[in-house]
Design an enzyme around this catalytic site. Structure first.
Site, mmCIF file in Angstrom:
data_model
loop_
_atom_site.group_PDB
_atom_site.id
_atom_site.type_symbol
_atom_site.label_atom_id
_atom_site.label_comp_id
_atom_site.label_asym_id
_atom_site.label_seq_id
_atom_site.Cartn_x
_atom_site.Cartn_y
_atom_site.Cartn_z
ATOM 1 N N HIS A 26 -0.107 -0.678 0.637
ATOM 2 C CA HIS A 26 -1.520 -1.879 2.385
ATOM 3 C C HIS A 26 -2.583 -2.344 1.506
ATOM 4 C CE1 HIS A 26 1.120 -1.511 5.711
ATOM 5 N NE2 HIS A 26 1.286 0.317 5.089
ATOM 6 N N SER A 43 -1.131 4.359 6.059
ATOM 7 C CA SER A 43 -0.925 3.175 6.954
ATOM 8 C C SER A 43 -0.185 3.175 7.861
ATOM 9 C CB SER A 43 0.859 2.947 5.553
ATOM 10 O OG SER A 43 1.518 4.286 5.922
ATOM 11 N N LYS A 71 4.312 -6.807 1.248
ATOM 12 C CA LYS A 71 3.378 -6.437 2.919
ATOM 13 C C LYS A 71 2.102 -7.869 2.179
ATOM 14 C CE LYS A 71 4.665 -1.161 3.521
ATOM 15 N NZ LYS A 71 4.348 -0.566 3.359
HETATM 16 C C1 LIG Z 1 5.224 0.227 2.744
HETATM 17 C C2 LIG Z 1 4.969 1.267 1.909
HETATM 18 C C3 LIG Z 1 6.022 1.233 1.120
HETATM 19 C C4 LIG Z 1 7.498 0.732 0.358
HETATM 20 O O1 LIG Z 1 7.758 -0.526 0.106
HETATM 21 P P1 LIG Z 1 8.183 -1.645 -0.092
HETATM 22 O O2 LIG Z 1 7.649 -2.652 -0.780
HETATM 23 O O3 LIG Z 1 8.774 -2.348 1.413
HETATM 24 O O4 LIG Z 1 9.787 -0.748 -0.683
HETATM 25 C C5 LIG Z 1 5.699 2.402 -0.319
HETATM 26 N N1 LIG Z 1 4.701 2.779 0.150
HETATM 27 C C6 LIG Z 1 3.689 2.851 0.770
HETATM 28 C C7 LIG Z 1 2.458 3.156 0.475
HETATM 29 C C8 LIG Z 1 3.996 2.024 1.495
HETATM 30 O O5 LIG Z 1 3.080 1.792 2.593
#
Ligand SMILES: *Cc1c(COP(=O)(O)O)cnc(C)c1O
Length: 396
Positions: A210, A182, A242
């Site tokens: 992502h 990320s 996301k």
């Molecule tokens: C954003 C993210 C999460 C968390 O996801 P949410 O649905 O926002 O709780 C978990 N793992 C990774 C790699 C992320 O980038």
């Protein structure tokens, strides 16, 4: 004398303030779109994870509304008691079909998915080997387990091989990696990671938060991109928060995985099921990404254009290959100052410094979406050129 609450709050906040780490989130005054209004200013939004514009997409809103009318505002219970609605199970079948996996389970967020799945799967005596740049929710999820934890250097297959050679286990061995990282926007070398894992009899666990909706044909994800979607020794987890535009998480893989998680994943067992409107939106997101190929085309066209133009201006984007496009500014104060100046130019992009990213590579993280127009990106590029020159990051 014990510490009072006031003392504790003051001490903690002061220490954050002194470290320059106190967070003041900016406030969006309209929906999260490519152009929106933030803290009173009209901006091009390069700060969201809204890769496909689904956070405010008409088809998602329509299905969310219809589920809201038919099913109400809440599920009414945890899934294992009386909260499993047929729409939850339908969404899970949709995800398993989309991911080509034997089973899938939906949880409340990507964060709780990592806690639930790692907690359900791992026991004392198991061995977990985790990429050093893995997401905080993986780190926290692993903290909940009694498995032996080791770290391998970021995306370094030889180092993974070394760690697996030096540490053995009679139990389950699990290699854990993000699919797309990320902060850097690079992709895990899954072809080689899975090969090394298999050589040592280990299972691979990919958090594709992502990557889903971004990588692979029709956004099926990083595991699909590398051709491992049918593999029973690869577990895919991710977020529905996301690219998919709503909120939630999923775990998909081996046909028996879902059944175990239903029985053991603590966030699933002890937290109320997802709201019907959210389930509707997510179901529509999966339909829409398969119906409209233009979404992925625009996402990747915009990604290539924005990166190429930043390179032409002389910026360092850390070799990122996904819509996540970091721009390096060196030390944290420079990145924060750049973010402030970009905001003044009508561009919303967040600065990240130590400890979120390593010292010396403080950056602004931009995320390009399918919904940015060329005008939006050109506006952002002009602002970058101006701010980069003023801060001496680029020449000219
Ligand atoms: C954003 C993210 C999460 C968390 O996801 P949410 O649905 O926002 O709780 C978990 N793992 C990774 C790699 C992320 O980038």
């Amino acid at each position: 004398m014990s510490t009072t609450l006031s003392e504790r709050l003051t001490q903690e906040l002061n220490s954050l303030r002194e470290g320059g780490l106190l967070i003041h989130p900016r406030v969006l005054e309209r929906a999260n779109r490519a152009r929106t209004r933030v803290d009173g200013r009209e901006v091009v939004n390069l700060a969201s994870n809204n890769y496909l514009g689904f956070a405010d997409h008409p088809a998602l809103k329509a299905k969310a509304e219809s589920y809201l009318r038919e099913w109400g505002v809440g599920a009414g219970a945890v899934r294992t008691i009386a909260g499993t609605l047929s729409i939850h199970e339908a969404l899970e079948r949709q995800i398993a079909d989309f991911k080509h996996t034997g089973s899938a389970l939906v949880l409340h967020s990507g964060f709780t998915t990592n806690q639930g799945v790692l907690g359900a799967l791992l026991r004392e005596g198991d061995l977990v080997v985790s990429d050093e740049l893995n997401h905080a929710s993986i780190i926290d999820g692993l903290r909940l387990t009694k498995a032996t934890k080791k770290v391998f250097k970021h995306a370094d297959v030889d180092d993974l091989d070394r760690v697996l050679s030096e540490n053995d286990s009679e139990g389950l061995k699990l290699v854990v990696t993000d699919g797309v990282f990320s902060m850097d926007g690079d992709v895990a070398p899954l072809d080689r990671l899975v090969a090394v894992a298999r050589k040592h009899g280990a299972v691979t666990y990919v958090d594709d938060a992502h990557g889903s909706g971004v990588m692979g044909a029709q956004g099926r994800g990083t595991v699909h991109h590398f051709g491992f979607e049918y593999a029973d020794d690869v577990i895919q987890v991710g977020t529905l928060s996301k690219a998919w535009g709503g909120v939630g998480g999923y775990a998909a893989g081996h046909g028996d995985l879902r059944q175990l998680l239903i029985n053991r994943a603590r966030p699933y067992l002890f937290s109320t099921a997802q709201a019907p409107a959210t389930v509707g939106a997510l179901s529509a997101a999966l339909e829409e990404v398969q119906r409209d190929p233009g979404l992925m085309e625009r996402l990747w066209d915009n990604t290539r254009y924005f990166k190429a133009e930043l390179h032409t201006l002389g910026f360092d984007t850390m070799g990122s290959v996904t819509p996540i496009t970091p721009v390096v500014f060196g030390e944290a104060p420079a990145a924060f100052e750049a973010s402030r100046r970009l905001f003044g130019e009508g561009v919303f992009a967040v600065g990240l410094g130590f400890p979120t990213v390593p010292r010396g590579s403080a950056r602004i993280r931009n995320i390009v979406t399918s919904e940015h127009t060329k005008d939006d990106l050109d506006h952002a590029l002009q602002a970058y050129a101006k701010v980069g020159r003023a801060l001496g990051i680029i020449g000219g």
